[in-house]
Design an enzyme around this catalytic site. Structure first.
Site, PDB file in Angstrom:
ATOM      1  CG  HIS B  33       1.149  -4.262   0.290  1.00 45.13           C
ATOM      2  ND1 HIS B  33       1.288  -3.489  -0.840  1.00 45.13           N
ATOM      3  CD2 HIS B  33       1.757  -3.580   1.292  1.00 45.13           C
ATOM      4  CE1 HIS B  33       1.953  -2.387  -0.520  1.00 45.13           C
ATOM      5  NE2 HIS B  33       2.252  -2.418   0.763  1.00 45.13           N
ATOM      6  CE  LYS B  98      -6.773   7.558  -3.370  1.00 47.05           C
ATOM      7  NZ  LYS B  98      -8.039   7.421  -2.651  1.00 47.05           N
TER       8      LYS B  98
END
Lengths: 281, 172
Positions: B33, B98
């Site tokens: 990222h 999650k």
């Protein structure tokens, strides 16, 4: 005097790394099964079933329970009459390296916390206790970091009451919320120094989940554990944080003498994949 | 539901819906990222087609011989929160992970009409059954944090945040 070769230690640790990561602890699996039968919500039940199925599948197919095969934490109880031939410390790291390679476990450890860079499996975090006798007890706890990230430490005033401590522990679980893979097992360390309280909290995770008094001299701690467990399970965080009665499978508290001026309390959370394996040599 | 179908149906999905996904997803976690966002800021070409892409916050274990992939469950999404709005602006369509997301991410999801899915946390062994092919496509030096292109079949997803910004964790 008992003589143990360093190579033996290496091989035992290698096996323990694989065993811990592939076979969910029986007490943890049993606790999940109990939670599954107690849970009412359909979603929570479905998630618990997936968690149980995952553990069964991991064991049968020899694949890691979770992709985060953890920070390898090694706890050694060294009998004072044991003599180790060879490089003890190196044998621990060689064992971890071998186990993570043979078990196709993930390399999650980077050499420098600031520079980051390429990951490997080393080094382990090792804690050695010297104990009477002529045995060597080795425990490997691969600690997932989603839950390790939610660890807390607070240095209370020595006059603090249980209500304050309880609030701190429950707040720690609220902060973890849905993000550290509930249902959790909570390790709490009370006493010692700041660092020792953290170690106690982690060691508390090694204690078997029984729901019983175990070998406690007093039932006082057990009552505190059960009280916390009930309160935490009323938070409705639930499996995956999507609600339910099962936020927490167990609360294990370990204590140690402390200083007149302080009252350290540490919380170490484990995700539902509470993994550890132990062997005595 | 497949990639093309997902793009059409994305607007109709509601927080809490369960779907099974078939198609292509890219793994990317913390370091990937960081690199993707640096590349966007420098206006460099991205190593994956980001428009409408599905990104899965996952760093699998090593692949044993004869297997497609190792254990491959989701990692905690909130660590990606600082990077997500920039990726959404660049066209990212779907995220899988999650746990909860920040307010900024929820707002960006709403603004760019994207969707955030949850998948079964701590069930990486079971999820590996759904992966039909896996190959690293970028940042291989990052090891488990490299970007892998996965083809998945019947990958179980729960809508966490829908295109209207409804958040499963806020509705509990």
């Amino acid at each position: 005097m008992k003589i143990i070769k360093a190579d033996k230690i290496r091989d035992v640790i290698s096996d323990l790394c694989i065993q811990a990561n592939l076979n969910l602890r029986k007490d943890a699996l049993d606790a999940l099964k109990r939670a599954y039968s107690n849970e009412k919500g359909l979603r929570a039940k479905r998630i618990l079933k997936a968690i149980i199925d995952n553990a069964v599948y991991a064991k049968s197919k020899k694949i890691a329970i979770c992709q985060d095969t953890g920070f390898p934490c090694v706890f050694i109880e060294l009998g004072q009459n044991v003599r180790i031939i060879g490089d003890f410390k190196a044998s621990i790291n060689k064992g971890v390296e071998l186990g993570y390679k043979k078990g196709f476990l993930r390399n999650s450890i980077i050499k420098d916390p600031l520079l980051r860079g390429k990951s490997g499996s080393l080094p382990a975090v090792t804690h050695v206790d010297i104990v009477p006798g002529n045995r060597l007890k080795i425990t490997v706890l691969p600690k997932g970091f989603g839950c390790e990230n939610k660890s807390q430490l607070k240095m209370f005033n020595p006059t603090a009451g249980w209500d304050e401590i309880k609030k701190f522990i429950i707040d720690s679980i609220k902060i973890a919320g849905p993000n550290a893979c509930p249902p959790y097992v909570i390790g709490v360390g009370i006493g010692g120094t700041a660092d020792y309280a953290c170690l106690l909290a982690k060691k508390a995770l090694l204690r078997k989940i029984t729901g019983k008094l175990a070998n406690r001299l007093t039932g006082k701690l057990f009552k505190l554990e059960q009280g916390l467990l009930n309160d935490i399970n009323r938070l409705n965080i639930g499996p995956m944080g999507l609600g339910g009665k099962t936020t927490c499978l167990a609360v294990n508290i370990e204590t140690y003498p402390t200083h007149i001026a302080g009252l350290p309390v540490a919380v170490n959370i484990s995700c539902h994949a509470l993994r550890s394996a132990v062997k005595k040599i | 539901m497949q990639n093309s179908k997902l793009q059409c149906k994305i607007q109709n999905l509601k927080a809490g819906d369960d779907i099974l996904f078939n198609g292509v997803i890219y793994t990317a976690r913390d370091q990937a990222h960081k690199r993707l966002v640096e590349a966007i800021k420098k206006r460099e070409k991205l190593p994956i087609p980001i428009k409408g892409a599905v990104i899965y916050y996952c760093g699998p274990t090593k692949t044993a011989p004869g297997k497609t992939i190792g254990s491959c469950g989701p990692t905690t999404s909130s660590r990606m929160d600082v990077f997500t709005p920039i990726l959404l602006e660049a066209g990212l369509g779907v995220m899988i992970g999650k746990g909860s997301r920040s307010k900024e991410v929820v707002e960006a999801i709403k603004k760019y009409r994207a969707v955030y899915f949850l998948t079964y946390a701590g069930c990486g062994a079971l999820l590996s059954k759904c992966v039909k092919s896996a190959k690293p496509v970028a940042y291989e030096d990052l090891g488990p944090e490299a970007i892998y292109k996965l083809e998945v079949e019947d990958f179980p997803l729960i809508v966490g945040i829908d295109t209207k910004g409804n958040d499963i964790y806020r509705s509990l």
